[in-house]
Design a protein around this motif. Structure first.
Motif, short mmCIF file in Angstrom:
data_model
loop_
_atom_site.label_atom_id
_atom_site.label_comp_id
_atom_site.label_asym_id
_atom_site.label_seq_id
_atom_site.Cartn_x
_atom_site.Cartn_y
_atom_site.Cartn_z
N LYS A 91 0.96 -1.23 0.02
CA LYS A 91 -0.12 -0.01 0.08
C LYS A 91 0.81 1.19 0.14
O LYS A 91 0.31 2.16 -0.15
N GLY A 92 2.13 0.91 0.14
CA GLY A 92 3.03 2.30 0.19
C GLY A 92 3.49 2.63 1.35
O GLY A 92 4.41 3.64 1.24
N HIS A 93 3.21 2.08 2.36
CA HIS A 93 3.77 2.43 3.75
C HIS A 93 5.18 1.96 4.01
O HIS A 93 5.40 0.86 3.64
N ARG A 135 6.27 10.27 13.14
CA ARG A 135 5.21 9.08 13.67
C ARG A 135 4.80 8.17 12.62
O ARG A 135 5.02 8.43 11.32
N PRO A 136 4.62 6.85 12.72
CA PRO A 136 4.25 5.84 11.71
C PRO A 136 3.01 6.42 10.99
O PRO A 136 2.06 7.17 11.27
N THR A 137 3.00 5.77 9.52
CA THR A 137 1.79 6.19 8.72
C THR A 137 0.80 4.94 8.97
O THR A 137 -0.31 5.32 8.37
N CYS A 138 1.02 3.94 9.75
CA CYS A 138 0.31 2.84 9.78
C CYS A 138 0.85 2.04 11.18
O CYS A 138 1.87 1.83 11.46
N ILE A 139 -0.55 1.68 11.72
CA ILE A 139 -0.14 0.86 13.04
C ILE A 139 -0.75 -0.28 13.09
O ILE A 139 -2.05 -0.43 12.75
N ILE A 140 -0.07 -1.38 13.35
CA ILE A 140 -0.56 -2.63 13.47
C ILE A 140 -1.19 -2.97 14.74
O ILE A 140 -0.36 -2.63 15.75
N MET A 141 -2.36 -3.42 15.17
CA MET A 141 -3.07 -3.70 16.34
C MET A 141 -2.72 -5.14 16.98
O MET A 141 -2.97 -5.87 16.10
#
Length: 243
Positions: free
Chosen positions: A146-148, A209-215
């Motif tokens: 997705k480009g992250h 800061r991150p552009t995506c966070i895995i929960m």
């Protein structure tokens, strides 16, 4: 012919086999033990382990087995897990969602009874595992596609599953030629929206800061969404969440 006659008369007389007597004769009680603990106190409503236990119960009953939940107590008597299993004379035991470094669990795993564990490999015991490695690898590659490139991971508490997922995440990032800053890897808790919310706030306060966070799970995602909303940000326009 004789057997059929005996069964017919037994049915007419309302005879039922005695499970205890049969167990003594066969050397098997057709009773399975289940050791289950849950730190989140969700009991049998846990979104993952509840269906696991229900499936175990259904298959056991289909094959003519009963189930006994193993605890530290029977009446007023205190006993170890192994002692309870031997007291109930179970044919085998399934260990679900436990602290596998607990000396009593180790004693049970090292004991004479057949054991199957869920999501935790232990020496030569049988284990049913989730696809933690494959799942986390595919998830990370999907995010990368997705480009992250700045991806953070809010892990659950330290255990075998967390270790496998974290390692798989870091390996997938490394294969993509990307490093993960230490501050982008936060240990939190499973099934705990408030803890995930606090961890997400820490990530959002970072300069880069991150552009995506895995929960860690869907409960963690709820806490993360709250933190992002409170910061005036939007999902996914400003930041993405995966779980």
């Amino acid at each position: 012919e004789t057997r059929a006659k005996v069964r017919e008369i037994a049915q007419q007389l309302g005879y039922r086999p005695n499970a205890i007597a049969r167990g003594l004769k066969m050397g098997r009680t057709r009773n399975l033990g289940v050791l289950y603990s849950d730190d989140s106190d969700s009991g049998f409503t846990h979104n993952y382990f509840a269906p696991v236990l229900e499936a175990f119960k259904a298959e056991a009953e289909r094959r003519g087995y009963d189930i006994t939940f193993i605890t530290h107590r029977t009446g007023r008597n205190n006993m170890t897990y192994l002692q309870h299993c031997l007291y109930r004379n179970v044919d085998g035991i399934c260990i679900v969602n436990c602290h596998f470094d607990d000396p009593e669990v180790t004693e049970l795993l090292s004991g004479p009874l057949p054991v199957v564990t869920i999501d935790h490999m232990f020496h030569n015991r049988s284990c049913v595992e989730s696809e933690n490695r494959q799942g986390m690898t595919e998830l990370t590659r999907h995010i990368l596609a997705k480009g992250h490139t700045r991806i953070a991971y809010i892990c659950g508490e330290e255990n075998a599953v967390t270790t496998i997922r974290r390692t798989s995440f870091l390996r997938a990032m490394q294969e993509a030629g990307l490093s993960v800053p230490p501050e982008h890897l936060i240990h939190s808790h499973y099934h705990h929206p408030a803890a995930a919310r606090e961890a997400t706030q820490r990530l959002l306060s970072l300069e880069n800061r991150p552009t995506c966070i895995i929960m860690a799970d869907d409960y963690a995602a709820l806490g993360g969404l709250e933190a992002i909303r409170d910061a005036g940000l939007r999902v996914p326009q400003d930041i993405s969440i995966m779980g």
